[in-house]
Design a protein around this motif. Structure first.
Motif, PDB file in Angstrom:
ATOM      1  N   GLY A 161      -5.269   6.418   1.100  1.00 27.12           N
ATOM      2  CA  GLY A 161      -6.109   6.652   0.367  1.00 27.12           C
ATOM      3  C   GLY A 161      -7.498   7.090   0.619  1.00 27.12           C
ATOM      4  N   ARG A 162      -8.323   7.173  -0.318  1.00 30.89           N
ATOM      5  CA  ARG A 162      -9.637   7.711  -0.094  1.00 30.89           C
ATOM      6  C   ARG A 162     -10.542   6.399   0.455  1.00 30.89           C
ATOM      7  NH1 ARG A 162     -13.398  11.006  -4.285  1.00 30.89           N
ATOM      8  NH2 ARG A 162     -11.787  12.571  -3.250  1.00 30.89           N
ATOM      9  N   ILE A 163     -11.425   6.603   1.468  1.00 28.35           N
ATOM     10  CA  ILE A 163     -12.326   5.610   1.886  1.00 28.35           C
ATOM     11  C   ILE A 163     -13.593   5.451   1.123  1.00 28.35           C
ATOM     12  CG2 ILE A 163     -13.566   4.987   3.975  1.00 28.35           C
ATOM     13  CD1 ILE A 163     -11.762   6.386   5.919  1.00 28.35           C
ATOM     14  N   PRO A 164     -14.065   4.427   0.572  1.00 31.67           N
ATOM     15  CA  PRO A 164     -15.061   4.440  -0.120  1.00 31.67           C
ATOM     16  C   PRO A 164     -16.293   5.172   0.416  1.00 31.67           C
ATOM     17  CG  PRO A 164     -13.941   2.216  -0.240  1.00 31.67           C
ATOM     18  CD  PRO A 164     -13.388   2.963   0.885  1.00 31.67           C
ATOM     19  N   ALA A 165     -17.077   5.603  -0.374  1.00 32.82           N
ATOM     20  CA  ALA A 165     -18.135   6.631  -0.034  1.00 32.82           C
ATOM     21  C   ALA A 165     -19.257   5.797   0.927  1.00 32.82           C
ATOM     22  CB  ALA A 165     -18.906   7.086  -1.420  1.00 32.82           C
ATOM     23  N   ASN A 166     -19.456   4.595   0.332  1.00 33.74           N
ATOM     24  CA  ASN A 166     -20.247   3.742   1.254  1.00 33.74           C
ATOM     25  C   ASN A 166     -19.980   3.578   2.548  1.00 33.74           C
ATOM     26  OD1 ASN A 166     -18.536   2.040   0.168  1.00 33.74           O
ATOM     27  ND2 ASN A 166     -19.773   0.295   0.360  1.00 33.74           N
ATOM     28  N   LEU A 167     -18.523   3.371   2.726  1.00 32.91           N
ATOM     29  CA  LEU A 167     -18.094   3.102   4.126  1.00 32.91           C
ATOM     30  C   LEU A 167     -18.263   4.368   4.925  1.00 32.91           C
ATOM     31  CD1 LEU A 167     -15.171   0.622   3.298  1.00 32.91           C
ATOM     32  CD2 LEU A 167     -17.346   0.131   4.163  1.00 32.91           C
ATOM     33  N   MET A 168     -17.894   5.384   4.203  1.00 28.29           N
ATOM     34  CA  MET A 168     -17.768   6.707   4.818  1.00 28.29           C
ATOM     35  C   MET A 168     -19.175   7.170   5.446  1.00 28.29           C
ATOM     36  SD  MET A 168     -14.907   8.200   5.549  1.00 28.29           S
ATOM     37  CE  MET A 168     -15.370   9.825   6.172  1.00 28.29           C
ATOM     38  N   GLU A 169     -20.204   6.740   4.392  1.00 35.19           N
ATOM     39  CA  GLU A 169     -21.735   6.934   5.030  1.00 35.19           C
ATOM     40  C   GLU A 169     -21.793   6.116   6.317  1.00 35.19           C
ATOM     41  OE1 GLU A 169     -26.084   6.910   2.991  1.00 35.19           O
ATOM     42  OE2 GLU A 169     -24.330   6.641   1.720  1.00 35.19           O
ATOM     43  N   LEU A 170     -21.493   4.649   6.172  1.00 32.72           N
ATOM     44  CA  LEU A 170     -21.705   4.059   7.418  1.00 32.72           C
ATOM     45  C   LEU A 170     -21.129   4.721   8.589  1.00 32.72           C
ATOM     46  CD1 LEU A 170     -20.874   0.361   6.075  1.00 32.72           C
ATOM     47  CD2 LEU A 170     -22.881   1.217   6.974  1.00 32.72           C
ATOM     48  N   TYR A 171     -20.014   5.291   8.415  1.00 33.89           N
ATOM     49  CA  TYR A 171     -19.182   5.861   9.708  1.00 33.89           C
ATOM     50  C   TYR A 171     -19.878   7.117   9.864  1.00 33.89           C
ATOM     51  CZ  TYR A 171     -16.108   9.064  12.085  1.00 33.89           C
ATOM     52  OH  TYR A 171     -15.468   9.790  12.979  1.00 33.89           O
ATOM     53  N   ARG A 172     -20.605   7.940   9.236  1.00 35.61           N
ATOM     54  CA  ARG A 172     -21.210   9.144   9.431  1.00 35.61           C
ATOM     55  C   ARG A 172     -22.607   8.848  10.070  1.00 35.61           C
ATOM     56  NH1 ARG A 172     -18.765  11.806   4.168  1.00 35.61           N
ATOM     57  NH2 ARG A 172     -16.974  12.810   5.093  1.00 35.61           N
ATOM     58  N   ASN A 173     -22.967   7.686   9.933  1.00 38.41           N
ATOM     59  CA  ASN A 173     -24.571   7.406  10.392  1.00 38.41           C
ATOM     60  C   ASN A 173     -24.500   6.228  11.615  1.00 38.41           C
ATOM     61  OD1 ASN A 173     -25.724   9.143   8.226  1.00 38.41           O
ATOM     62  ND2 ASN A 173     -25.472   7.546   6.645  1.00 38.41           N
ATOM     63  N   ARG A 174     -23.363   6.141  12.140  1.00 39.67           N
ATOM     64  CA  ARG A 174     -23.044   5.250  13.128  1.00 39.67           C
ATOM     65  C   ARG A 174     -24.039   5.530  14.212  1.00 39.67           C
ATOM     66  NH1 ARG A 174     -18.962   8.879  13.143  1.00 39.67           N
ATOM     67  NH2 ARG A 174     -18.297   9.697  15.387  1.00 39.67           N
TER      68      ARG A 174
END
Length: 111
Positions: free
Chosen positions: A98-111
């Motif tokens: 399923g979809r990863i929540p947007a706030n977690l994807m933002e954490l990943y992309r801004n790592r």
């Protein structure tokens, strides 16, 4: 008879602040299509403002308006897989599917 040469120079003006624009950006909202001439700086601002919404949205059509086809490997699925691994390694609970929540994807992309 003389042939006359003509040179036409098109200059884009940023629709927000009147400075020189770098390119025209197209986008759609609620079925309406828009185009705006922007500088690179204002393109970055637009992208940053839309990023949380784009991160939580689903794409309905590929660029060019044709049907969107899934490809194998290297695309968004690869990013999702990498994001799940990184998020788990950094103490976040993420489902296997399923979809990863947007706030977690933002954490990943801004790592």
């Amino acid at each position: 008879m003389w042939n006359m040469a003509k040179r036409v120079i098109e200059t884009l003006i940023d629709d927000l602040d009147g400075s020189d624009a770098d390119r025209t950006v197209s986008f759609a909202l609620d079925g309406d299509q828009y185009a705006i001439d922007l500088s690179d700086e204002n393109i970055a601002k637009l992208g940053a403002a839309l990023a949380p919404f784009i991160g939580a949205a689903r794409k309905t059509a590929a660029r060019g308006g044709g049907p969107r086809r899934r490809s194998s490997g290297g695309g968004a699925g690869s990013e999702t897989k990498d994001a799940r691994e990184w998020l788990r390694a950094n103490g976040h609970e993420v489902s296997d599917r399923g979809r990863i929540p947007a706030n977690l994807m933002e954490l990943y992309r801004n790592r």
